[in-house]
Design a protein around this motif. Sequence first.
Motif, PDB file in Angstrom:
ATOM      1  N   GLY A 189      -2.962   3.999  -1.171  1.00  0.00           N
ATOM      2  CA  GLY A 189      -3.895   4.050  -0.049  1.00  0.00           C
ATOM      3  C   GLY A 189      -3.324   3.330   1.144  1.00  0.00           C
ATOM      4  N   ASP A 190      -4.164   3.155   2.161  1.00  0.00           N
ATOM      5  CA  ASP A 190      -3.738   2.471   3.378  1.00  0.00           C
ATOM      6  C   ASP A 190      -4.035   0.969   3.273  1.00  0.00           C
ATOM      7  OD1 ASP A 190      -6.489   2.299   3.686  1.00  0.00           O
ATOM      8  OD2 ASP A 190      -6.579   3.758   5.319  1.00  0.00           O
ATOM      9  N   HIS A 217       1.419   5.126   0.321  1.00  0.00           N
ATOM     10  CA  HIS A 217       0.713   6.272   0.882  1.00  0.00           C
ATOM     11  C   HIS A 217       1.705   7.303   1.389  1.00  0.00           C
ATOM     12  CE1 HIS A 217       1.614   4.035   4.542  1.00  0.00           C
ATOM     13  NE2 HIS A 217       1.350   5.120   5.222  1.00  0.00           N
ATOM     14  N   VAL A 234      -7.575   0.053   2.096  1.00  0.00           N
ATOM     15  CA  VAL A 234      -7.732   0.167   0.638  1.00  0.00           C
ATOM     16  C   VAL A 234      -7.110  -1.056  -0.035  1.00  0.00           C
ATOM     17  CG1 VAL A 234      -7.046   1.499  -1.403  1.00  0.00           C
ATOM     18  CG2 VAL A 234      -7.838   2.690   0.649  1.00  0.00           C
ATOM     19  N   ALA A 266       0.862  -1.179   0.000  1.00  0.00           N
ATOM     20  CA  ALA A 266       0.000   0.000   0.000  1.00  0.00           C
ATOM     21  C   ALA A 266       0.901   1.232   0.000  1.00  0.00           C
ATOM     22  CB  ALA A 266      -0.900  -0.005   1.231  1.00  0.00           C
TER      23      ALA A 266
END
Length: 168
Positions: free
Chosen positions: A98-99, A69, A102, A67
């Motif tokens: 995203g995190d 971010h 996500v 992920a």
Amino acid sequence: MATGEIVNRVANSVLVTLDLEDYYPKGARVCFDIKDWLYEGLVLREKEFRAFVNTHDWSVYTNQFVALHCTSDAIIPGWAYMLVRLKLSGVATQVVVGDLEVLETSLYQTIIEDLDLDFCKNKPVIIKGCSNKPVPQNAYLFLIDKLQPIAKSIMYGEACSSVPLFKK
């Protein structure tokens, strides 16, 4: 007349139980924070950023779900995420911006899209709700979308205490 034999009516029914935890993909999940590559944690300088990208050891992400971010309030241009993604091609199993939520949502969206649910056709289905793995809430929505056209009914919970959601 009762014989004293205990009968498991749930096991003998046509009821189908789906547990999204059973489809949880194996593999490590990792957050890659771009903040660490920004000038003072706030400004992306292209030349320095590209240098970090080119010298970083990407092999540490082999077969992992990543992920991407940024935990600072910096504005990250789209090309920066794309540049990192290019380096992770052929290394990481899947990459999203995203995190971790996500990431899990993206994984489950693909899993449910590919799921053959013909065995649920015209049957009552219970979607098991409790899980020990991080099954995202969106996964349940994806599953409902796929089940509603084919299932006789949809419930949530356990066979002994389910909440009815849908009935044809």
